[in-house]
Design an enzyme around this catalytic site. Sequence first.
Site, short mmCIF file in Angstrom:
data_model
loop_
_atom_site.label_atom_id
_atom_site.label_comp_id
_atom_site.label_asym_id
_atom_site.label_seq_id
_atom_site.Cartn_x
_atom_site.Cartn_y
_atom_site.Cartn_z
N GLU A 152 -17.51 50.07 -30.33
CA GLU A 152 -17.66 51.17 -32.13
C GLU A 152 -17.09 51.72 -31.66
O GLU A 152 -16.93 53.18 -31.19
CB GLU A 152 -19.14 50.97 -32.24
N GLU A 246 -27.33 52.45 -39.95
CA GLU A 246 -27.40 52.80 -39.74
C GLU A 246 -28.06 55.09 -40.44
O GLU A 246 -27.03 54.40 -41.81
CB GLU A 246 -26.38 53.38 -38.49
MN MN Z 1 -22.03 53.95 -35.79
#
Ligand code: MN
Length: 292
Positions: A152, A246
């Site tokens: 990520e 998110e």
């Molecule tokens: Mn994230």
Amino acid sequence: MTDQPTNKLGVHALVFSGGTSPDEVRRTAQQARAAGYDILELSLHDAVSLDVAAARVEIASAGLDVVCSRGLSFTADVSSDDPAVVAKGATLLQDSLRITHDLGGTHFTGALYSALGKYGAPLSAAGRANVVATLRELAKEAQGLGMTLGLEICNRYETNVINTAADALRLADDIGADNVLVHLDTYHMNIEEDDLVRPVLQVGDRLGYVHVGENHRGYLGSGHLDFTSFFHALATIDYRGPITFESFSSAVVSPTLSNDLAIWRNLWSDGPALAAHARRYVVDHLEASRAA
Ligand code: MN
């Protein structure tokens, strides 16, 4: 098409609950399912209180897939120059990979390469070599379990290892394993990238996971991010992998992760309402992006 998007859609557990006790995991899984999601993303920051066997049952019985994510810490950091700190980080990663597998997951992602926090200096050459060596070993272990790892890409205030898609592709090249994929997050892209399109095209078929989050991490569409362009780019590369929502608010707090992510503000209070809205928003954008 509205009811069957091209991608599996996920939601981060911290939309619903900050803890990982069996009761919290049960409620979180049920709420994620009720909001229409296919995947629950569970952070392993608080894995000590996680009852893995019970959580596996709760998540599976809600009909959900599971993806696990985490960052490391400054005392257990594979990007450190200190071999003892690197070893602790490597152990944390191996334990987390195993937990992900034991939960029934096949994808483990996040800042697997460093702590989540502000570094006081650039990444050193030795630190980068430690990241590459550690993740090469972890990728081998993951391969044996039929699993993939995600890198990520996070912003400069949360890591000094990879801040852009170009950084992540270089790191993935150096690791050199087919099961290490790139994970883009619109919140981080907004801080570091030229726009929300170029990085998607650059990563192309090496994109394995996506986080959609607003510039302030609140309600999708309430900020200034150009999600129309982002979803067009995903359609251009025909991305069929998971897309996970998110969002973080001081209304739902994890004892560890919320502080690492600097979640000081209250951006919403009703997680289930937020999650249902986000799914509608993503489904609408997916449909529109593929309509032409
Ligand atoms: Mn994230």
